[in-house]
Design an enzyme around this catalytic site. Structure first.
Site, mmCIF file in Angstrom:
data_model
loop_
_atom_site.group_PDB
_atom_site.id
_atom_site.type_symbol
_atom_site.label_atom_id
_atom_site.label_comp_id
_atom_site.label_asym_id
_atom_site.label_seq_id
_atom_site.Cartn_x
_atom_site.Cartn_y
_atom_site.Cartn_z
ATOM 1 C CB SER A 1 -1.855 -10.094 0.515
ATOM 2 O OG SER A 1 -3.241 -10.173 0.640
ATOM 3 C CG HIS B 1 -1.868 -1.050 1.377
ATOM 4 N ND1 HIS B 1 -1.828 -1.988 2.379
ATOM 5 C CD2 HIS B 1 -2.944 -1.365 0.632
ATOM 6 C CE1 HIS B 1 -2.832 -2.825 2.250
ATOM 7 N NE2 HIS B 1 -3.528 -2.480 1.198
ATOM 8 C CD GLN C 1 -14.148 -5.084 -1.981
ATOM 9 O OE1 GLN C 1 -14.356 -3.903 -2.256
ATOM 10 N NE2 GLN C 1 -12.927 -5.592 -2.065
#
Ligand code: ATP
Ligand code: PAF
Ligand code: BAL
Length: 315
Positions: free
Chosen positions: A208, A40, A64
């Site tokens: 992640s 990020h 989502q």
């Protein structure tokens, strides 16, 4: 060092944006779901280097997630995230950006983003949703059918609120990038979509937020995913020459045999796709480019299954 402004409402962001416009300043937006890592921060660094102001959104977007997915246990670490955005020297920021800091962080509540309300059950949802047809029924869309409708909806909302000159996404989520590029083009949204390379752990595992679910042992085991993808890439590079292409099935077989060296990895898909349309390619020809992507399920020591995705780009 000035702290970023924390904005919680759409009205506050619009006011902030109006001020930037009045001051003739450009704005870059980095959408995230928080639990920030160096991947990020590399997007943030890129935005700092290309825009006068950078705004980061932190919003775990319920639409989502499917009802059986991990919405409730998705890592939420807002205080640590803010500390990283305030303090950390953003990764890969160019020299000209070093003096720049993140200007604002948008942390809305669900009710702010979904004024008509939202439920996890798609058939019960109220309000307007954005679908990107075709593209979102492939690859990730097969196992996560609600995913791209949710991403397209929340990204459209964010772009409507912020109206940034540029918006930043990571190549790790390759299909998401293609979906967003298409929606920006087709809905005539005036923003440039910037896609940044995947940052990896030293062993190659793509960084992640969900890696937080993995033990160190599982992280080590999962490095096989990138090894397998790079084996496919090398196979292609060795076999292709001039304008002679390589059959996708051969590339996929190479990857599959590397992944087979580990027990407990369930392959959901390995695909060789056109980078713009994501259609399956039967042959990869030098110069046209392709994305090799994969999704796997791995079990951690507690027996909980989790899903990892990764990809490499062929030129
Ligand atoms: N390793 C990475 N390198 C570069 N960009 C990344 C990386 N991981 C995530 N991003 C990008 O950061 C943005 C925000 O992603 P998100 O907050 O979902 O984090 P994530 O690590 O992808 O989480 P998840 O584990 O849910 O996939 C997305 O554009 C995503 O592609
Ligand atoms: C783009 C995004 C922030 C939309 O919720 C999310 O899908 C993500 O973090 O990749
Ligand atoms: N980075 C993608 C967000 C998700 O998997 O829900």
């Amino acid at each position: 060092m000035t702290k970023p402004q924390i904005l919680r409402t759409v009205a506050q962001v619009r006011q902030w944006r109006r001020q930037a416009l009045l001051n003739n300043k450009t704005v870059g937006l980095v959408p995230t779901m928080g639990a920030l890592h160096r991947g990020h921060l590399s997007l943030v660094g890129q935005s700092l280097s290309e825009n006068d102001h950078t705004i980061v959104s932190i919003f775990v977007n319920p639409s989502q997630f499917a009802p059986h997915e991990d919405l409730d246990k998705y890592p939420r670490t807002v205080d640590e995230d803010l500390a990283k955005l305030e303090g950390a020297e953003p990764v890969l920021a160019s020299a000209s950006a070093v003096s720049r800091q993140v200007s604002a962080v948008f942390i809305p509540k669900v009710s702010e983003m979904y004024p008509s309300g939202i439920t996890m059950d798609v058939s019960q949802q109220k309000g307007a949703f954005v679908s990107v047809v075709g593209l979102s029924e492939q690859l990730e869309g097969v196992t996560r059918p609600q995913f791209f409708r949710g991403v397209a909806t929340v990204v459209t909302k964010l772009l409507n609120i912020v109206t940034p000159e540029r918006v930043y996404f990571g190549q790790k989520d390759a299909q998401q990038c293609v979906v967003v590029k298409n929606l920006v083009r087709d809905l005539l949204i005036d923003t440039e979509v910037r896609v940044m390379p995947t940052l990896r752990e030293p062993n190659g595992l793509a960084m992640s937020s969900r890696n937080a679910y993995l033990s160190q042992h599982m992280k080590d085991e999962s490095s096989v995913i990138y090894q397998a993808l790079t084996r496919g890439e090398k196979y292609y590079l060795n076999k292709s020459s001039g304008d002679v292409g390589v059959a996708s099935l051969e590339i996929i077989d190479e990857i599959r045999s590397e992944l087979a060296s580990k027990n407990g990895f369930k392959i959901e898909y390995i695909a060789v796709s056109d980078p713009n349309t994501l259609e399956d390619l039967s042959v990869v020809v030098p110069g046209t480019g392709a994305i090799i992507s994969t999704a796997l399920r791995v079990k951690n020591e507690e027996g909980n299954e989790m899903r990892l995705i990764d990809n490499v780009c062929l030129q």
